[in-house]
Design a protein around this motif. Structure first.
Motif, PDB file in Angstrom:
ATOM      1  N   TYR A 268       0.788  -1.239   0.000  1.00 24.87           N
ATOM      2  CA  TYR A 268       0.000   0.000   0.000  1.00 24.87           C
ATOM      3  C   TYR A 268       0.818   1.286   0.000  1.00 24.87           C
ATOM      4  O   TYR A 268       0.228   2.379  -0.046  1.00 24.87           O
ATOM      5  CB  TYR A 268      -0.915   0.026   1.235  1.00 24.87           C
TER       6      TYR A 268
ATOM      7  N   ARG B  21       0.093   4.054  -2.735  1.00 22.86           N
ATOM      8  CA  ARG B  21      -1.259   4.610  -2.548  1.00 22.86           C
ATOM      9  C   ARG B  21      -1.348   5.472  -1.289  1.00 22.86           C
ATOM     10  O   ARG B  21      -1.973   6.534  -1.277  1.00 22.86           O
ATOM     11  CB  ARG B  21      -2.275   3.478  -2.420  1.00 22.86           C
TER      12      ARG B  21
ATOM     13  N   ARG C 203      -2.355   9.480  -1.073  1.00 20.80           N
ATOM     14  CA  ARG C 203      -3.479  10.014  -0.283  1.00 20.80           C
ATOM     15  C   ARG C 203      -3.013  10.961   0.806  1.00 20.80           C
ATOM     16  O   ARG C 203      -3.748  11.846   1.218  1.00 20.80           O
ATOM     17  CB  ARG C 203      -4.257   8.871   0.380  1.00 20.80           C
TER      18      ARG C 203
ATOM     19  N   CYS D 298      -6.778  -2.459  -5.988  1.00 20.72           N
ATOM     20  CA  CYS D 298      -8.211  -2.234  -5.788  1.00 20.72           C
ATOM     21  C   CYS D 298      -8.615  -0.921  -6.474  1.00 20.72           C
ATOM     22  O   CYS D 298      -7.856   0.043  -6.450  1.00 20.72           O
ATOM     23  CB  CYS D 298      -8.535  -2.099  -4.293  1.00 20.72           C
ATOM     24  N   PRO D 299      -9.808  -0.898  -7.053  1.00 19.27           N
ATOM     25  CA  PRO D 299     -10.244   0.362  -7.678  1.00 19.27           C
ATOM     26  C   PRO D 299     -10.550   1.425  -6.614  1.00 19.27           C
ATOM     27  O   PRO D 299     -10.937   1.095  -5.491  1.00 19.27           O
ATOM     28  CB  PRO D 299     -11.517  -0.045  -8.422  1.00 19.27           C
ATOM     29  N   GLY D 300     -10.345   2.667  -6.982  1.00 13.14           N
ATOM     30  CA  GLY D 300     -10.727   3.795  -6.123  1.00 13.14           C
ATOM     31  C   GLY D 300      -9.984   3.835  -4.817  1.00 13.14           C
ATOM     32  O   GLY D 300      -8.803   3.543  -4.748  1.00 13.14           O
ATOM     33  N   ASP D 301     -10.710   4.156  -3.751  1.00 13.82           N
ATOM     34  CA  ASP D 301     -10.105   4.385  -2.446  1.00 13.82           C
ATOM     35  C   ASP D 301     -10.424   3.239  -1.483  1.00 13.82           C
ATOM     36  O   ASP D 301     -10.542   3.423  -0.274  1.00 13.82           O
ATOM     37  CB  ASP D 301     -10.632   5.729  -1.900  1.00 13.82           C
ATOM     38  N   ALA D 302     -10.612   2.040  -2.037  1.00 10.79           N
ATOM     39  CA  ALA D 302     -11.097   0.903  -1.246  1.00 10.79           C
ATOM     40  C   ALA D 302     -10.086   0.379  -0.220  1.00 10.79           C
ATOM     41  O   ALA D 302     -10.482  -0.165   0.792  1.00 10.79           O
ATOM     42  CB  ALA D 302     -11.503  -0.225  -2.155  1.00 10.79           C
ATOM     43  N   SER D 303      -8.789   0.560  -0.471  1.00 13.15           N
ATOM     44  CA  SER D 303      -7.813  -0.089   0.413  1.00 13.15           C
ATOM     45  C   SER D 303      -7.690   0.667   1.726  1.00 13.15           C
ATOM     46  O   SER D 303      -7.983   1.854   1.781  1.00 13.15           O
ATOM     47  CB  SER D 303      -6.458  -0.147  -0.295  1.00 13.15           C
TER      48      SER D 303
END
Lengths: 98, 98
Positions: free
Chosen positions: A14, A17, A21, B92-97
């Protein structure tokens, strides 16, 4: 699993990502997952409690990564007994611990 | 430090007191320390952030002990990539994680 291994795992899975964010989002996720863990403790089944423990641990490791800090170093605070009274078990007066 | 070692350490240092106060108190402490960590991330120095990371980790280990659950088992959820998409790094798509 070593604490350092957990951090490396989270970084590989992660890290990119999380950095995109930003830190504030990671703190928000950690807070959300802590809430989910609290609910699971109150009325969840064992499997759900384990799931939420893992999620809080994962976000804590992600946050440590973003801060550039080591959970191993953080845990070291507790490795020689209670950091307040230095005793094992803790002998702090009242409700002061941990 | 191994996750299991951290749990044993917390059990030796605080186990009896934690059991006396009960699980609800442990959840309350975990929430309080998570708040202190959030504040330290926003405006604390590195040393304070490390301190608060350690405190959250300590309370999480105490809670796992009281639940009779293993943080090692909890972390296992993340040991083969993202538990949602199974990829490393997560896709994972979008902000799912996470």
């Amino acid at each position: 699993m070593e604490l350092a291994e957990l951090q490396e795992l989270m970084d590989r899975t992660y890290g990119e990502r999380d950095r995109e964010r930003g830190m504030t989002a990671t703190v928000a996720w950690l807070a959300e997952e802590t809430g989910e863990l609290a609910r699971a403790v109150r009325k969840g089944q064992r499997e759900e409690q384990l799931h939420e423990l893992g999620d809080v641990l994962a976000w804590l490791a992600s946050l440590a990564n973003q801060l550039g800090l080591s959970l191993e170093d953080a845990a070291h605070r507790y490795s020689h007994g209670c950091p307040r009274c230095s005793a094992t078990p803790c002998r702090c007066p009242g409700d002061a611990s941990h």
